[in-house]
Write a protein that holds these residues in place. Structure first.
Motif, PDB file in Angstrom:
ATOM      1  N   ARG A  74       0.670  -1.080   0.153  1.00 12.09           N
ATOM      2  CA  ARG A  74      -0.052   0.134  -0.157  1.00 12.09           C
ATOM      3  C   ARG A  74       0.936   1.429  -0.152  1.00 12.09           C
ATOM      4  NH1 ARG A  74      -2.996   3.485   3.463  1.00 12.09           N
ATOM      5  NH2 ARG A  74      -1.673   2.641   5.217  1.00 12.09           N
ATOM      6  N   ARG A  75       2.121   1.316   0.657  1.00 10.70           N
ATOM      7  CA  ARG A  75       2.676   2.645   1.072  1.00 10.70           C
ATOM      8  C   ARG A  75       4.153   2.056   0.050  1.00 10.70           C
ATOM      9  NH1 ARG A  75       2.776   5.721   5.952  1.00 10.70           N
ATOM     10  NH2 ARG A  75       0.522   5.375   6.925  1.00 10.70           N
ATOM     11  N   ARG A  76       4.716   3.320  -0.560  1.00 13.24           N
ATOM     12  CA  ARG A  76       5.825   3.238  -1.544  1.00 13.24           C
ATOM     13  C   ARG A  76       6.966   3.151  -0.398  1.00 13.24           C
ATOM     14  NH1 ARG A  76       4.404   8.591  -5.069  1.00 13.24           N
ATOM     15  NH2 ARG A  76       3.942   7.210  -7.066  1.00 13.24           N
ATOM     16  N   THR A  77       7.102   3.806   0.759  1.00 13.17           N
ATOM     17  CA  THR A  77       8.021   3.481   1.848  1.00 13.17           C
ATOM     18  C   THR A  77       8.256   2.279   2.318  1.00 13.17           C
ATOM     19  OG1 THR A  77       6.387   4.135   3.742  1.00 13.17           O
ATOM     20  CG2 THR A  77       7.874   6.095   2.832  1.00 13.17           C
ATOM     21  N   TYR A  88       8.266   8.733  -5.162  1.00 13.53           N
ATOM     22  CA  TYR A  88       7.776   9.484  -3.866  1.00 13.53           C
ATOM     23  C   TYR A  88       8.219  10.694  -3.682  1.00 13.53           C
ATOM     24  CZ  TYR A  88       7.423   9.600   1.509  1.00 13.53           C
ATOM     25  OH  TYR A  88       7.311   9.824   2.699  1.00 13.53           O
ATOM     26  N   LEU A  89       9.257  10.943  -3.793  1.00 14.38           N
ATOM     27  CA  LEU A  89      10.050  12.358  -3.842  1.00 14.38           C
ATOM     28  C   LEU A  89       9.496  13.245  -4.719  1.00 14.38           C
ATOM     29  CD1 LEU A  89      12.044  14.114  -2.012  1.00 14.38           C
ATOM     30  CD2 LEU A  89      13.647  13.318  -3.641  1.00 14.38           C
ATOM     31  N   ASN A  90       9.333  12.939  -6.073  1.00 11.39           N
ATOM     32  CA  ASN A  90       9.135  14.077  -6.944  1.00 11.39           C
ATOM     33  C   ASN A  90       7.430  14.081  -6.559  1.00 11.39           C
ATOM     34  OD1 ASN A  90      10.658  14.815  -9.659  1.00 11.39           O
ATOM     35  ND2 ASN A  90      11.190  12.531  -8.774  1.00 11.39           N
ATOM     36  N   ASP A  91       6.600  13.335  -6.233  1.00 14.19           N
ATOM     37  CA  ASP A  91       5.221  13.567  -5.776  1.00 14.19           C
ATOM     38  C   ASP A  91       4.832  14.627  -4.679  1.00 14.19           C
ATOM     39  OD1 ASP A  91       4.108  12.153  -7.801  1.00 14.19           O
ATOM     40  OD2 ASP A  91       3.211  10.620  -6.576  1.00 14.19           O
ATOM     41  N   MET A  92       6.208  15.003  -3.903  1.00 17.51           N
ATOM     42  CA  MET A  92       6.102  15.695  -2.980  1.00 17.51           C
ATOM     43  C   MET A  92       6.574  16.897  -3.063  1.00 17.51           C
ATOM     44  SD  MET A  92       6.873  13.080   0.435  1.00 17.51           S
ATOM     45  CE  MET A  92       8.524  12.874   0.193  1.00 17.51           C
ATOM     46  N   ASN A 101       2.534  10.289   6.888  1.00 15.77           N
ATOM     47  CA  ASN A 101       1.414   9.983   6.127  1.00 15.77           C
ATOM     48  C   ASN A 101       0.885  10.948   4.930  1.00 15.77           C
ATOM     49  OD1 ASN A 101       0.785   7.802   7.878  1.00 15.77           O
ATOM     50  ND2 ASN A 101       0.270   9.217   9.458  1.00 15.77           N
ATOM     51  N   GLU A 102       2.121  11.074   4.108  1.00 14.62           N
ATOM     52  CA  GLU A 102       1.971  11.931   3.045  1.00 14.62           C
ATOM     53  C   GLU A 102       1.109  11.289   1.949  1.00 14.62           C
ATOM     54  OE1 GLU A 102       2.979  14.729   1.625  1.00 14.62           O
ATOM     55  OE2 GLU A 102       3.791  15.589   3.553  1.00 14.62           O
ATOM     56  N   PRO A 103       0.182  11.874   1.407  1.00 15.95           N
ATOM     57  CA  PRO A 103      -0.585  11.293   0.150  1.00 15.95           C
ATOM     58  C   PRO A 103       0.405  10.624  -1.007  1.00 15.95           C
ATOM     59  CG  PRO A 103      -1.507  13.440   0.711  1.00 15.95           C
ATOM     60  CD  PRO A 103      -0.124  13.178   1.506  1.00 15.95           C
TER      61      PRO A 103
END
Length: 417
Positions: free
Chosen positions: A288-291, A338-342, A404-406
């Motif tokens: 569910r999570r990228r991390t 993950y980084l680019n989406d933030m 808990n970033e989107p």
């Protein structure tokens, strides 16, 4: 993916292919090249540390160049700089120059790479967004890893073979030649799409504005900050291990002059990278999570590095090398997405340069330290120490996860379907 997006992807993959092919000509023999020039283990890894120090010094200024003058301009400047400094590296080998000159030119090599870091990735993401691409970025970054893996395999094997039949300097001349070809290619095909450089301010005011905004969207945002702060540990250890595995494999093989075997280290990693790049998007959808993917891969890397340091059988070491390359290749596209989406488009290149800067900081400190451990004890011991050091970054990744970033649970349309 529509026709315009496919064209952007093709250009991106071609840039990666050319850059990685050029770079990988020397990856399999770089440490041997430095030792052949008369440097000790400590000096060889210290030279690499000066290279990463150059990246630390110039990361943010060149990131600002990409966000103010444009991503294409930054790429062209990087290609010119790298071609020139690669040729200077060859000259230092010919002259058996003293260490101080290796340090100076290594810093300038770092400058060349900083023009690339952040700029090409930012160019891709903005251009794909501009064309209306709605697919998973992990898929594109994964294809990038496949292409770089192929180029890395071809370049590292060819570099090792060429060094075997000629000398250790010829792969550096091949690298400079390919970089010149990439300069010509990029000059004709790259276009800054989805991003308009802000030239309304003077250079100093523009630099200050972009830097301030990048700090706001980077280090002051907890999820981004913790992820960036974890970079020095994995990156610093990874850079050291990549280059230390060249002489270490030769040591296990029992023939210090078998340069083609040294090229095997880079070649094997490239095959693992191809597999990881293909499977990364598929593995990502299992969680569910990228991390989750990134943290699990980091722990796997630690375990493999420690095992590499403890074994003494050549072919077992090769198998472990494959595993190490695979877990890295699975994690990297997911971490990039993950980084680019933030981070927003306007500050994308500079924030990505912050990430590269902290990764380079790890190389500045960790490389010579582990190189000294190899001098005092052994390459195997230094790899075990490196695994322990990399483990320090895991709690920081967990801290980013807790925000808990989107972006951590983001899915493309294809993934949701």
């Amino acid at each position: 993916m529509n026709a315009a997006a496919r064209r952007i992807q093709r250009v991106y993959l071609t840039l990666l292919l050319g850059n990685t092919l050029a770079a990988s000509f020397i990856w399999g023999i770089n440490t041997l090249f430095l030792l052949d020039a008369g440097l000790t283990n400590f000096e060889a890894f210290a030279a690499n540390a000066f290279f990463t120090a150059g990246m630390v010094i110039f990361e943010i200024p060149t990131g600002v160049v990409a966000d103010t003058l444009g991503r294409k301009a930054s790429y062209l400047l990087g290609t010119i700089t790298l071609a020139a400094t690669t040729f200077l590296y060859w000259m230092l080998w010919v002259w058996h120059a003293p260490f101080i000159w290796w340090a100076v030119v290594s810093v300038l090599l770092g400058l060349g790479f900083t023009f690339f870091s952040g700029a090409v990735e930012a160019w891709l993401v903005d251009a794909l967004t501009h064309t209306g691409y709605t697919g998973a970025m992990e898929a594109v970054f994964g294809r990038g890893l496949v292409v770089t893996g192929i180029a890395m395999f071809a370049g590292s094997v060819l570099g090792g073979v060429v060094a075997q039949v000629t000398n250790l300097g010829v792969p550096f001349l091949l690298r400079a030649a390919v970089l010149v070809l990439m300069l010509v290619f990029a000059a004709f095909v790259m276009r800054d799409l989805g991003f308009t450089p802000d030239r309304s301010r003077g250079p100093i005011a523009a630099t200050r504005h972009v830097l301030t905004q990048s700090i706001d969207h980077g280090l002051r945002k907890k999820s981004v900050r913790y992820l960036i702060l974890s970079a020095p540990f994995a990156s610093g250890v990874g850079i050291y291990a990549f280059y230390a595995l060249q002489p270490y494999l030769l040591e296990l093989f029992g023939d210090p002059s078998a340069y083609a075997i040294a090229g095997l280290a880079a070649a094997v990693l490239s095959l693992a990278q191809i597999a990881g790049g293909i499977l990364a998007p598929r593995i990502r959808v299992l969680f569910r999570r990228r991390t989750t993917t990134v943290i699990a891969a980091s722990i796997g890397s630690v375990v493999v590095l420690i095992a590499l340091g403890l074994i003494s059988v050549f072919w077992v070491a090769v198998v472990l090398l494959v595993l190490w390359g695979f877990v890295f290749a699975v994690a990297e596209p997911v971490r990039q997405a993950y980084l680019n989406d933030m981070i927003p488009s306007k500050q994308r290149a500079t924030v990505l340069s912050f990430d590269s800067l902290f990764a380079s900081l790890g190389g500045v400190v960790i490389q010579p330290g582990l190189g000294r451990a190899a001098d005092v004890w052994s390459y195997g011991t230094s790899l075990v120490i490196g695994g322990v050091v990399e483990l320090i970054g895991v709690p920081l990744m967990l801290a980013s996860r807790r925000q808990n970033e989107p972006a951590d649970t983001a899915r493309s349309e294809a993934e949701r379907d």
